[in-house]
Enzyme design. Structure first.
Site, PDB file in Angstrom:
ATOM      1  CB  ILE A 287      -0.990   0.221   1.282  1.00 19.43           C
ATOM      2  CG1 ILE A 287      -2.083  -1.309   1.129  1.00 19.43           C
ATOM      3  CG2 ILE A 287      -1.746   1.314   1.266  1.00 19.43           C
ATOM      4  CD1 ILE A 287      -2.757  -1.070   0.039  1.00 19.43           C
ATOM      5  CE  LYS A 405      -8.071  -9.578   7.849  1.00 19.80           C
ATOM      6  NZ  LYS A 405      -8.513  -9.016   6.551  1.00 19.80           N
ATOM      7  CB  VAL A 443      -5.161  -4.635  -0.969  1.00 18.68           C
ATOM      8  CG1 VAL A 443      -4.467  -4.083  -1.981  1.00 18.68           C
ATOM      9  CG2 VAL A 443      -5.521  -3.612   0.054  1.00 18.68           C
TER      10      VAL A 443
END
Length: 610
Positions: A287, A405, A443
Site C-alpha cells: 500500500i 478487520k 487488497v
C-alpha cells in the site's frame, strides 16, 4: 513485393482490363472486333491514359485491397467515370460525334472488371491462402463497435491465429444477423452450448463498458467451457497505440473482483499535495509504495519515503526516480523504525511535512496471533510515535491506514488497528493537526494476501487451500485503495474514519476457483482443500459497526463512521504492561478492549498529544 513491383503489376493488369473492356464492348455493340477504326483507336488510348492518370491522382494503386470496402469501390467508380467522360470529350472535340452505346457498355465492363479483379483477389486471399494457415475457432462476446472492429481485424490479419466463427450479444435485435459474414448467434446464456456445438477454442470479450459484476457474470459462463477466455485491452492503450486491437490479454482476477472505480477529485487532491512536502511511512510495502506512486502524479515538492526495510525502500526509490525523472520532485529516503520515538521525531522535525500517510503496520492475522507483543509495538506504539511527532511538528494532515478487520475484531491484528484508530481520533481532539483514518477491505495482490498464495499453489500443481467454504471478504485493487487514502486526506476535517463502500463481498472459495480457471486448469486438475479457520479469523468482515454507521456519503462510495467511545486510559495500561503479560492474556485484553468490553475501574489518562 515492393511498391514499385506492385505498381508495375497494377498498371499492366489494368491496361489489359481497359483494352479488353473496350474491344468486348465493340463486339457487343457492333458485332465486330477485327475492324479498328480511328475513333476506336483514339478512344482506347484516351481511356487507357486517363485511367492511369486518375488512378494515380486518387491513389487507387496505393490501396490495400485486403481491407477494401465502400470507400475503395467509390474510388473505382470515380476513376472509371472520369476516364469515360474524358473519352466522350475527345470524341466530341475531334470527331464531332459520340458513340454513346459503345462508351456506356465500356463503362459498365470497365467497372465490373476493375472492381471485380480487386475483390476476386481479396476473396481468393481470404478463402484459399488464409485457410492454409491453422486458426483457432473463436467466439466474440459483444457485437458492438469494439466487437465488430476486432472481428474485422481478425478476418484481415493473415498472420493471426484466430478465426471468428460467431458473435454473442444480449441485444435481441442483433440476433440472426450477420456482421462481416459472421452470425450473431444469441445471448450470454447460450455460451456453453454454442462453444460445444461450434467447437470453439477461444473466446474474446470485447465490451469495454462492462462493469466488474457484468464481466464476472460473463466469465462464469465462459468458465463452464474448455475454451480459453481473453479480453480486449484497455481502450486508452488502444488509442495511444501502446498495443493493437488484436493483442488480447488474459482475464485477470482484478477484472472480476472489487468494485468499479470511483473517480477522484483531482482539484482537491492537487491542492493538498502539489508543491507540498509529503511523508509516507511503510513506503516500501504494497500500500505504501502505491500511495507513493499515486502521490508522485500530483508533483509534490518533496516525497519522503520512510520504512524499516532498506531493500524495499531502495526499490521504490529507484522506481520513482526513473518514472518521474522529468519532474522537479525530490525523492528522499529515510530508514527508520516507528518504535524509535526519538528517530521518528527527528525525521518529522527535519522535513516538516505538510501531509503524512501512515501505511506502516503488521497486517498478517495468524502471525500476529502468535506474536501479539510485536503487533502492539508496531501497530500501537508505532502509530502513537508517528502521531505524536506529526502533532509536535505541526503537520497539516495525518492519514492512518486501517482495515475492515478493526470492526468487531476477533484477532490481535484487527484489535491493534482498532485501538490505533482510537489513538488517532483522540489526537485530533488535542492537536492542530487533522488526524483521520481510512478503512478498507482486502487488497488484491498485496504481500501476504491470499491471491499470491493461491497462484503459488496452482504453479506447484495444487491443491489450493481454503480455510472455510463459507468465508467471504471484501476486495479492492491496490491503486484503488491508494486513491481512497489520498482522497481521504483531501477531504479530512479531522477525527473522521473514512470507509469505502466496497460493494458485495466475495467468497474465498469462488476466488480460488476463478484463479484456477484463469490459470488454464480445471478444478479437478488442481483440487481444492479446506483446512479450517485459523486463530483470529472471522467468516466475514464488516466495514462499520452498527453504532458507527452514517448513511450519507461524503463522496461517491465513501462514508464517514461515527465517533465511538475512545478508551485511552485502558490503552495506556496495555502499553505499560504488555511486555509482562503472557501472550494469551495479552490477546484476550486486546480483543476485549477493541470490542468495548472493558473493566469499569478508573485509570489514569494517557498523554499522547504533542
Amino acid at each position: 513485393m515492393t511498391y514499385r513491383q506492385r505498381l508495375s503489376l497494377f498498371i499492366i493488369v489494368d491496361s489489359i482490363i481497359v483494352l479488353t473492356a473496350i474491344y468486348i464492348s465493340q463486339f457487343l455493340v457492333n458485332a465486330t472486333i477485327h475492324v479498328i477504326t480511328l475513333p476506336l483507336l483514339i478512344s482506347s488510348i484516351t481511356i487507357l491514359l486517363c485511367h492511369h492518370f486518375f488512378s494515380v491522382r486518387h491513389k487507387l494503386y496505393k490501396k490495400a485491397w485486403e481491407y477494401a470496402s465502400i470507400g475503395e469501390l467509390l474510388i473505382i467508380f470515380k476513376v472509371v467515370s472520369f476516364s469515360i467522360f474524358s473519352a466522350i470529350g475527345v470524341q466530341l472535340l475531334v470527331f464531332q460525334e459520340l458513340h454513346f452505346r459503345l462508351l456506356a457498355v465500356t463503362w459498365l465492363l470497365h467497372m465490373l472488371l476493375i472492381g471485380g479483379s480487386r475483390f476476386v483477389w481479396r476473396m481468393y486471399r481470404d478463402s484459399i491462402i488464409n485457410k492454409k494457415v491453422y486458426k483457432k475457432r473463436t467466439l466474440i462476446i459483444g457485437a458492438g463497435s469494439a466487437g465488430t472492429m476486432v472481428a474485422r481485424q481478425l478476418i484481415k490479419n493473415k498472420d493471426g491465429h484466430l478465426l471468428p466463427i460467431g458473435f454473442i450479444d444480449d441485444n435481441v435485435k442483433k440476433h440472426q444477423l450477420d456482421i462481416f459474414g459472421i452470425p450473431v448467434i444469441g445471448g450470454v446464456e447460450k455460451i456453453e452450448n454454442i462453444v460445444k456445438e461450434l467447437e470453439i477454442e477461444q473466446i474474446i470479450i470485447t465490451i469495454p463498458s462492462l462493469s466488474k459484476k457484468e464481466l464476472n457474470t460473463i466469465f462464469q459462463e465462459c468458465a463452464k467451457t474448455k475454451a480459453k477466455t481473453q479480453i480486449l485491452p484497455m481502450l486508452e492503450d488502444l488509442v495511444t497505440g501502446k498495443i493493437s486491437v488484436n493483442q488480447f490479454r488474459d482475464v485477470q482476477v482484478e477484472d472480476l473482483l472489487g468494485r468499479d472505480q470511483v473517480d477522484i477529485d483531482i482539484e482537491s487532491i492537487s491542492d493538498s499535495i502539489t508543491d507540498k512536502v509529503v511523508l509516507v511511512t511503510g513506503a516500501g510495502g504494497s500500500i505504501g509504495s502505491e500511495i507513493s506512486r499515486q502521490i508522485s502524479n500530483f508533483k509534490p515538492k518533496q516525497l519522503i519515503l520512510l520504512g524499516r526495510g532498506e531493500n524495499s525502500i531502495y526499490t521504490i526509490e529507484m522506481e520513482l526516480k526513473d518514472r518521474f525523472k522529468n519532474t522537479d520532485i525530490e525523492f528522499i529516503t529515510e530508514i527508520a523504525d516507528l518504535q524509535d520515538a526519538k528517530r521518528i521525531m527527528s525525521v518529522m522535525s527535519q522535513y516538516n511535512p505538510d501531509v503524512v500517510y501512515h501505511a506502516a503496520a503488521h497486517k498478517h492475522v495468524p502471525l500476529m496471533e502468535r506474536n501479539p507483543e510485536e503487533a502492539v509495538k508496531n501497530n500501537l506504539i508505532g502509530t502513537m510515535n508517528a502521531a505524536n511527532a506529526a502533532s509536535w511538528c505541526g503537520v497539516g494532515t495525518f492519514v492512518m491506514i486501517s482495515t475492515d478487520k478493526a470492526v468487531n475484531p476477533t484477532s490481535v491484528m484487527g484489535s491493534t488497528k482498532r485501538l490505533a484508530e482510537m489513538i488517532v481520533q483522540n489526537m485530533d481532539k488535542h492537536s492542530d493537526t487533522r488526524f483521520v483514518a481510512v478503512r478498507f477491505g482486502n487488497v488484491l495482490g498485496s504481500r501476504g494476501s491470499v491471491i499470491p498464495l493461491f497462484k503459488k499453489q496452482i504453479e506447484k500443481g495444487g491443491p489450493v487451500t481454503v480455510t472455510h467454504p463459507d468465508m467471504v471478504r471484501y476486495f479492492m485493487t491496490i491503486p484503488e485503495a491508494s486513491r481512497l487514502v489520498i482522497q481521504a486526506g483531501a477531504l479530512a476535517n479531522g477525527g473522521e474514519i473514512f470507509v469505502l463502500d466496497m460493494g458485495e463481498p466475495v467468497k474465498i472459495v469462488d476466488l480460488a476457483k476463478n484463479l484456477i480457471k484463469l490459470s488454464g486448469y480445471s478444478i479437478d486438475e488442481i483440487g481444492l482443500e479446506f483446512t479450517g479457520m485459523r486463530p483470529g479469523e472471522k467468516l466475514f468482515e464488516e466495514l462499520l459497526k452498527d453504532d458507527e454507521v452514517h448513511e450519507d456519503q461524503v463522496y461517491p462510495k465513501i462514508h464517514i463512521g461515527k465517533t465511538a467511545t475512545l478508551y485511552l486510559e485502558e490503552i495506556e495500561e496495555i502499553l505499560s504492561t504488555y511486555s509482562s503479560l503472557d501472550r494469551q492474556t495479552l490477546r484476550t485484553r486486546l480483543v476485549n478492549l477493541a470490542n468495548n468490553n472493558v473493566s469499569p475501574q478508573p485509570k489514569p489518562i494517557m498523554s499522547i498529544s504533542g
